[in-house]
Scaffold this motif. Structure first.
Motif, PDB file in Angstrom:
ATOM      1  N   UNK A  60     -65.947  62.662  -2.970  1.00 54.16           N
ATOM      2  CA  UNK A  60     -67.042  62.174  -3.797  1.00 54.16           C
ATOM      3  C   UNK A  60     -66.742  62.454  -5.253  1.00 54.16           C
ATOM      4  N   UNK A  61     -67.299  61.617  -6.127  1.00 57.61           N
ATOM      5  CA  UNK A  61     -67.048  61.781  -7.557  1.00 57.61           C
ATOM      6  C   UNK A  61     -68.299  61.453  -8.352  1.00 57.61           C
ATOM      7  N   UNK A  62     -68.425  62.118  -9.486  1.00 57.35           N
ATOM      8  CA  UNK A  62     -69.453  61.813 -10.477  1.00 57.35           C
ATOM      9  C   UNK A  62     -68.753  61.447 -11.787  1.00 57.35           C
ATOM     10  N   UNK A  63     -69.204  60.378 -12.414  1.00 57.46           N
ATOM     11  CA  UNK A  63     -68.721  59.984 -13.732  1.00 57.46           C
ATOM     12  C   UNK A  63     -69.893  60.003 -14.706  1.00 57.46           C
ATOM     13  N   UNK A  64     -69.705  60.677 -15.827  1.00 53.64           N
ATOM     14  CA  UNK A  64     -70.676  60.670 -16.922  1.00 53.64           C
ATOM     15  C   UNK A  64     -69.952  60.141 -18.151  1.00 53.64           C
ATOM     16  N   UNK A  65     -70.501  59.086 -18.782  1.00 56.92           N
ATOM     17  CA  UNK A  65     -69.763  58.485 -19.876  1.00 56.92           C
ATOM     18  C   UNK A  65     -70.641  57.865 -20.939  1.00 56.92           C
ATOM     19  N   UNK A  66     -70.055  57.716 -22.126  1.00 60.56           N
ATOM     20  CA  UNK A  66     -70.657  56.971 -23.226  1.00 60.56           C
ATOM     21  C   UNK A  66     -69.830  55.703 -23.431  1.00 60.56           C
ATOM     22  N   UNK A  67     -70.503  54.559 -23.596  1.00 57.03           N
ATOM     23  CA  UNK A  67     -69.842  53.260 -23.648  1.00 57.03           C
ATOM     24  C   UNK A  67     -70.158  52.580 -24.976  1.00 57.03           C
ATOM     25  N   UNK A  68     -69.151  51.936 -25.539  1.00 57.68           N
ATOM     26  CA  UNK A  68     -69.311  51.104 -26.734  1.00 57.68           C
ATOM     27  C   UNK A  68     -68.691  49.746 -26.444  1.00 57.68           C
ATOM     28  N   UNK A  69     -69.399  48.655 -26.808  1.00 57.80           N
ATOM     29  CA  UNK A  69     -68.843  47.312 -26.633  1.00 57.80           C
ATOM     30  C   UNK A  69     -69.244  46.427 -27.798  1.00 57.80           C
TER      31      UNK A  69
END
Length: 340
Positions: A242-251
């Protein structure tokens, strides 16, 4: 998606078939088998954890209320020489020795290759006669023996817009079940667009969002053929990750093609278990009746930062996207989407 499931099944078959020799290591004792399996399996399950953390996003723009998108996503996590082998020192084992060469040698993980095959000797003591019997075994190969240097993951993913810039995501790969191999992925995520909270959003043509995503993997391989020294009932290898991803995104905010990037953090864990009943045939009458049930499990934890760069192309109702994530196992992701 059928083609993606086929690819996943083929690679799973290669990985699991290479593990047939794992059960032979039980002749050396549960402790030796477990120690070898820890080093053998961990790089592969770690690659799965990093790979299945990809594909969560292709823009920082959240969908309007009840607007949706359905995507088919495939990822390839690339292996390197560090993950394809480990140093096996027989001083760390109770009953194992190399048939030739030094006591410490580089051997394949589930991602690597032993070229040529590496033969080892299991030293078994007959408690009645006090004589030592040497049993030869061959160490298991990895997917590198088939010329493969990546671990694939993939799923169908759906997204739907909620209120106040939130977007709910879910991903799923129906169980791939063919003869002796089973594998399955599923997960959920939540993205929130924060563009209006940033003072310069009217000046720069960008959007900003935050995301959290969770993914689960389950896999199983059944041993249906007895080896020369091990037989049994319902023998199998089962893996969960299992995995958790926490991220900030710019587009960007362009009409046809947009570019996106992200920085984030991954945390996850994996567990691989050798399960079932194992009957040992060592050639020593006094220990030939030894039966092992669910001999051992090994586990690993991963955590680390990652950065992603990608682009998204709009074609009427269709979207194409591709990105590359820089992390412990660098991962390429491609996807095709349909939505309103």
């Amino acid at each position: 998606m059928k083609q993606l499931a086929t690819i996943l099944f083929l690679v799973s078959t290669i990985i699991c078939s290479a593990q047939n020799s794992i059960e032979d290591l039980l002749v050396a004792g549960v402790e030796d088998g477990q120690q070898f399996s820890q080093s053998y399996f961990s790089p592969a399950t770690d690659a799965i954890v990093y790979g299945m953390s990809s594909g969560w996003f292709n823009t920082a723009k959240s969908k309007k209320f009840l607007r949706f998108e359905i995507s088919a996503i495939g990822n390839l996590s690339f292996t390197d020489s560090n993950s394809q082998s480990f140093q096996l020192n027989t001083a760390d084992y109770n009953n194992l020795s190399f048939s030739t060469g030094p006591n410490s040698q580089s051997v394949a993980t589930a991602l690597g290759e032993n070229n040529p095959d590496i033969e080892m000797i299991v030293n078994v003591q007959d408690p009645n006669s006090n004589q030592s019997i040497q049993i030869p075994i061959t160490l298991p190969q990895g997917i590198g023996s088939e010329g493969i240097n990546f671990v694939p993951t993939g799923f169908i993913q759906a997204s739907i817009g909620l209120i106040k810039g939130f977007e709910l995501k879910a991903r799923y790969l129906p169980e791939v079940n063919n003869r002796d191999v089973e594998s399955q992925f599923y997960g959920f995520g939540l993205q929130n667009e924060l563009t209006e909270l940033i003072p310069f959003d009217k000046v720069l043509p960008i959007r900003i969002a935050a995301l959290a995503g969770y993914t689960k993997y389950k896999g199983k391989y059944k041993f249906n053929e007895d080896s020369s020294i091990v037989s049994g009932v319902n023998r199998r290898v089962e893996s969960e990750a299992e995995s958790w991803l926490f991220g900030a995104i710019v587009s960007t905010k362009l009409p046809v093609i947009n570019f996106y990037g992200s920085v984030g953090y991954i945390t996850g864990d994996a567990k691989t278990s050798l399960l079932g009943q194992y009957n040992l045939d060592t050639g020593i009458n006094s220990v030939d009746n030894e039966v092992l049930v669910d001999p051992f499990s090994v586990s690993s934890d991963v955590s680390g930062a990652r950065a992603t760069l990608g682009f998204k192309l709009k074609l009427a109702f269709f979207r194409l996207h591709a990105d590359y994530s820089f992390q412990e196992f660098n991962t390429a992701c491609v996807g095709i989407s349909l939505g309103i």
